[in-house]
Design an enzyme around this catalytic site. Sequence first.
Site, PDB file in Angstrom:
ATOM      1  N   GLY A   9      15.890 -31.415   3.985  1.00  0.00           N
ATOM      2  CA  GLY A   9      15.389 -32.190   5.126  1.00  0.00           C
ATOM      3  C   GLY A   9      14.145 -31.562   5.720  1.00  0.00           C
ATOM      4  N   ALA A  10      13.242 -31.100   4.840  1.00  0.00           N
ATOM      5  CA  ALA A  10      12.027 -30.411   5.304  1.00  0.00           C
ATOM      6  C   ALA A  10      10.897 -31.384   5.626  1.00  0.00           C
ATOM      7  CB  ALA A  10      11.569 -29.427   4.223  1.00  0.00           C
ATOM      8  N   SER A  11      11.160 -32.691   5.456  1.00  0.00           N
ATOM      9  CA  SER A  11      10.053 -33.645   5.596  1.00  0.00           C
ATOM     10  C   SER A  11       9.757 -34.049   7.028  1.00  0.00           C
ATOM     11  CB  SER A  11      10.362 -34.901   4.774  1.00  0.00           C
ATOM     12  OG  SER A  11      11.617 -35.425   5.176  1.00  0.00           O
ATOM     13  N   SER A  12      10.657 -33.734   7.959  1.00  0.00           N
ATOM     14  CA  SER A  12      10.390 -34.138   9.350  1.00  0.00           C
ATOM     15  C   SER A  12      11.209 -33.276  10.310  1.00  0.00           C
ATOM     16  CB  SER A  12      10.725 -35.624   9.559  1.00  0.00           C
ATOM     17  OG  SER A  12      12.117 -35.811   9.473  1.00  0.00           O
ATOM     18  N   GLY A  13      10.972 -33.506  11.589  1.00  0.00           N
ATOM     19  CA  GLY A  13      11.796 -32.929  12.650  1.00  0.00           C
ATOM     20  C   GLY A  13      12.002 -31.424  12.557  1.00  0.00           C
ATOM     21  N   ILE A  14      13.248 -31.026  12.653  1.00  0.00           N
ATOM     22  CA  ILE A  14      13.609 -29.608  12.733  1.00  0.00           C
ATOM     23  C   ILE A  14      13.294 -28.880  11.420  1.00  0.00           C
ATOM     24  CG2 ILE A  14      15.620 -28.068  12.991  1.00  0.00           C
ATOM     25  CD1 ILE A  14      16.650 -30.463  14.929  1.00  0.00           C
ATOM     26  N   GLY A  15      13.560 -29.544  10.291  1.00  0.00           N
ATOM     27  CA  GLY A  15      13.282 -28.919   8.993  1.00  0.00           C
ATOM     28  C   GLY A  15      11.805 -28.615   8.818  1.00  0.00           C
ATOM     29  N   SER A 171      25.801 -28.673  15.283  1.00  0.00           N
ATOM     30  CA  SER A 171      25.462 -29.320  16.555  1.00  0.00           C
ATOM     31  C   SER A 171      26.436 -28.874  17.638  1.00  0.00           C
ATOM     32  CB  SER A 171      25.563 -30.836  16.373  1.00  0.00           C
ATOM     33  OG  SER A 171      25.421 -31.490  17.598  1.00  0.00           O
ATOM     34  N   TYR A 193      29.657 -38.431  13.032  1.00  0.00           N
ATOM     35  CA  TYR A 193      28.657 -37.356  13.165  1.00  0.00           C
ATOM     36  C   TYR A 193      29.324 -36.093  13.728  1.00  0.00           C
ATOM     37  CZ  TYR A 193      24.416 -34.873  14.540  1.00  0.00           C
ATOM     38  OH  TYR A 193      23.434 -33.914  14.680  1.00  0.00           O
TER      39      TYR A 193
END
Length: 332
Positions: A9-15, A171, A193
């Site tokens: 998940g490196a493409s956006s946000g926290i990653g 989380s 979630y």
Amino acid sequence: MRKVVLVTGASSGIGLALCKRLLAEDDVLHLCLACRNMSKAEAVQADLLTSHPTAEVTIVQVDVSNLQSVFRASKELKQRFQRLDYVYLNAGIMPNPQLNIRALLSGVFSRKVVHVFSTAEGLLTQEDKVTADGLQEVFATNVFGHFILFRELESLLCHSDHPSRLIWTSSRNAKKSNFTLEDFQHSKGHEPYSSSKYATDLLSVALNRNFNHQGLYSSVVCPGTVLTNLTYGILPPFVWTLLVPFIWLFRFFANAFTLTSYNGTEALVWLFHQKPESLNPLTKYMSATTGFGNNYVIHQKMDLDEDSAEKFYQSLLELEKHVKTTVQKPDN
Ligand SMILES: NC(=O)c1ccc[n+]([C@@H]2O[C@H](COP(=O)([O-])OP(=O)(O)OC[C@H]3O[C@@H](n4cnc5c(N)ncnc54)[C@H](OP(=O)(O)O)[C@@H]3O)[C@@H](O)[C@H]2O)c1
């Protein structure tokens, strides 16, 4: 030798913010971006290499909700690398979140207001669906796909003379009350979630118990509430923009509103520097931001027991056995 770090998940946000911060700490890293969308990943790769030309930044395509994709990506990683030093298991989804307005209003006027808003406990439900592999999608993405990735990469991670690290983005919303061992995919409930993040916490504890002696250490973090594509699914960006001044004030009472992806990665970057032997496997490391905007890391004991963690781990091993009979693995 370059440290090798894999980030899902490196493409956006926290990653994405994590990748930038790790390269700012160590600009000769080999960073491998594990993303499902190649065009997004290539744009991130180009951007990171422009700002850190001494680093090595590569991509592996993986959809963690699809087991065949996970098997294929693992095979590719085993061909490319001798070892992985850090694996950030960060990709995650919260599909179709619904805000429970009644719970929101009663939260505002309750004595637990800080707790309710810091953890979103009881505020959010989601609509889950079943993947092509026959798994609940939230569980498949947030937990099981990552578990299979780890299992397939064990040979790159378990070296007793050289510790490797798994760091899961969990989380504060991980709640014991939303998880059962009998329905660990949460097919019958409305908070998949929260269940998936509690499952992550249990799994991390079990992995430490079973793999520390082989040099593998696992930790869980919470980034706090961060404005990303995930939170924009709960409320549209303009509503968050209207709320931001109130959230800044609220930060004087609640430290979980990290808001920016940079702030949210505080615990993930802090763990990068820690000796794994010094960490407590029962602790969740949580990014926090003060009212004055200073970042720090909170250590919180998780609400779980090692026995349940082990039972859950055994259930995942059973499920792994089952899926291996149904999902075609690429030849090794
Ligand atoms: N934001 C928060 O307040 C918050 C709070 C607590 C925990 N978290 C956790 O933080 C992690 C990162 O979330 P975020 O807030 O940064 O949200 P985000 O901006 O939506 O990022 C999610 C990342 O996961 C990737 N992803 C989703 N499904 C995937 C799949 N099936 N296979 C591969 N990659 C997949 C996305 O890829 P695409 O770009 O292709 O969509 C994206 O790179 C998640 O695990 C989330 O649960 C977030």
